[in-house]
Design a protein around this motif. Structure first.
Motif, mmCIF file in Angstrom:
data_model
loop_
_atom_site.group_PDB
_atom_site.id
_atom_site.type_symbol
_atom_site.label_atom_id
_atom_site.label_comp_id
_atom_site.label_asym_id
_atom_site.label_seq_id
_atom_site.Cartn_x
_atom_site.Cartn_y
_atom_site.Cartn_z
ATOM 1 N N LYS A 93 3.399 3.898 -7.384
ATOM 2 C CA LYS A 93 2.627 2.997 -8.272
ATOM 3 C C LYS A 93 1.237 3.539 -8.598
ATOM 4 O O LYS A 93 0.792 3.500 -9.738
ATOM 5 N N SER A 133 11.884 3.044 5.569
ATOM 6 C CA SER A 133 12.573 4.253 5.086
ATOM 7 C C SER A 133 12.661 5.294 6.196
ATOM 8 O O SER A 133 13.715 5.894 6.412
ATOM 9 N N LYS A 143 -1.832 14.540 0.157
ATOM 10 C CA LYS A 143 -0.743 13.701 -0.346
ATOM 11 C C LYS A 143 -1.046 13.413 -1.805
ATOM 12 O O LYS A 143 -2.161 12.994 -2.142
HETATM 13 N N1 CTP Z 1 7.935 5.960 0.857
HETATM 14 C C1 CTP Z 1 9.247 5.648 1.237
HETATM 15 N N2 CTP Z 1 9.670 4.337 1.225
HETATM 16 C C2 CTP Z 1 8.841 3.346 0.854
HETATM 17 C C3 CTP Z 1 7.511 3.648 0.482
HETATM 18 C C4 CTP Z 1 7.079 4.976 0.501
HETATM 19 O O1 CTP Z 1 10.026 6.539 1.559
HETATM 20 N N3 CTP Z 1 9.286 2.088 0.839
HETATM 21 C C5 CTP Z 1 7.503 7.368 0.845
HETATM 22 C C6 CTP Z 1 6.975 7.837 -0.505
HETATM 23 O O2 CTP Z 1 8.052 8.212 -1.360
HETATM 24 C C7 CTP Z 1 6.049 8.977 -0.129
HETATM 25 C C8 CTP Z 1 5.576 8.612 1.288
HETATM 26 O O3 CTP Z 1 6.424 7.559 1.733
HETATM 27 O O4 CTP Z 1 6.692 10.240 -0.071
HETATM 28 C C9 CTP Z 1 4.108 8.225 1.306
HETATM 29 O O5 CTP Z 1 3.925 7.047 0.539
HETATM 30 P P1 CTP Z 1 2.953 6.879 -0.719
HETATM 31 O O6 CTP Z 1 2.130 8.082 -0.927
HETATM 32 O O7 CTP Z 1 2.308 5.535 -0.594
HETATM 33 O O8 CTP Z 1 4.008 6.876 -1.950
HETATM 34 P P2 CTP Z 1 4.479 5.652 -2.820
HETATM 35 O O9 CTP Z 1 4.714 4.470 -1.944
HETATM 36 O O10 CTP Z 1 5.594 6.143 -3.653
HETATM 37 O O11 CTP Z 1 3.217 5.416 -3.755
HETATM 38 P P3 CTP Z 1 2.452 4.023 -4.057
HETATM 39 O O12 CTP Z 1 2.044 3.466 -2.707
HETATM 40 O O13 CTP Z 1 1.297 4.431 -4.902
HETATM 41 O O14 CTP Z 1 3.445 3.141 -4.789
#
Ligand code: CTP
Ligand code: MG
Length: 228
Positions: free
Chosen positions: A14, A86, A208
């Motif tokens: 996001k 995850s 990251k």
């Molecule tokens: N991740 C994951 N399962 C989730 C949330 C995050 O496997 N439910 C993974 C992301 O794909 C990433 C890593 O954890 O490789 C670190 O998370 P982050 O940098 O926060 O990625 P996102 O959650 O995709 O980004 P955002 O928080 O901005 O939506």
């Protein structure tokens, strides 16, 4: 020493604002997730790679691994709501591996040379994390008012991979689920068990990719590594 790695890649990306999961964003000639898994594909000590993906993206991930000739990915599993969910899905499929690393799909610049020290430390002590010394001064504040300035010499910004002896991290995740604890990183769950966690010095390149500015830094790191 051999190890397995769990790579959570099931986020939404996001903050990157690309309109889709950042794992698929192109970084020069290849998608972000391919940069990340390739480090482990090339490391002779890495025995297997477990990738955790969004259920709707599992096929796309598999297609990418085939296209880029990635052979060590044994599972592409469905992830959960939070990163912690995850990672747990990924850990649960491991049984006999002695050492497991957990590494964000969004950290493509981890250097294989750092992995050796980290794995060694985890094997000796049970849990280790890569970190770098904080460059910024950090203050604690509330309501816009500084409460204290924290002594920087004791501060570390931790990264991934975080490395564990498998039974320790499985127990930490099991307890976290049972007690409904959400940790901001994997080692924090091990800390909550009262088990010591060791820091291994990492590199400032191991960023990251979180927001669009990070993509510009990423291009710079790739150019620097090519000597441009
Ligand atoms: N991740 C994951 N399962 C989730 C949330 C995050 O496997 N439910 C993974 C992301 O794909 C990433 C890593 O954890 O490789 C670190 O998370 P982050 O940098 O926060 O990625 P996102 O959650 O995709 O980004 P955002 O928080 O901005 O939506
Ligand atoms: Mg996230």
């Amino acid at each position: 020493m051999k190890y397995a790695v769990v790579i959570p890649a099931a986020g939404q990306g996001k903050r990157m604002g690309a309109g889709h999961n950042k794992q698929f964003l192109m970084l020069e000639d290849r998608p972000l997730i391919i940069h990340t898994v390739s480090v482990f594909e090339k490391d002779p000590n890495c025995a297997k790679i477990i990738v955790v993906a969004n259920p709707s993206e599992i096929t796309d991930m598999r297609v990418l691994f085939e296209k880029w000739n990635i052979k060590k990915v044994t599972n592409v599993l469905a992830g959960g709501k939070e990163r912690q969910d995850s990672v747990y899905e990924g850990l649960k499929v491991l049984t006999e591996d002695e050492i497991v690393l957990v590494h964000d799909g969004a950290r493509p610049f981890i250097e294989a040379s750092r992995l050796k020290d980290l794995v060694q430390k985890a094997s000796e002590t049970g849990a280790a994390v890569l970190g770098v010394r904080m460059k910024d001064t950090v203050k604690r504040a509330a309501g816009g008012l500084v409460i204290e300035t924290i002594d920087r010499s004791s501060l570390w910004a931790v990264q991934t991979p975080q490395a564990f002896r498998l039974p320790i991290v499985l127990e930490a995740y099991r307890r976290a689920e049972e007690q409904k604890i959400v940790g901001t990183d994997d080692t924090s769950l091990v800390e909550k068990m009262g088990h010591p966690v060791h820091i291994v010095e990492g590199g400032y390149d191991n960023i990251k990719l979180t927001t669009p500015e990070d993509m510009i830094t990423a291009i710079g790191i790739l150019q620097k590594r090519r000597g441009e």
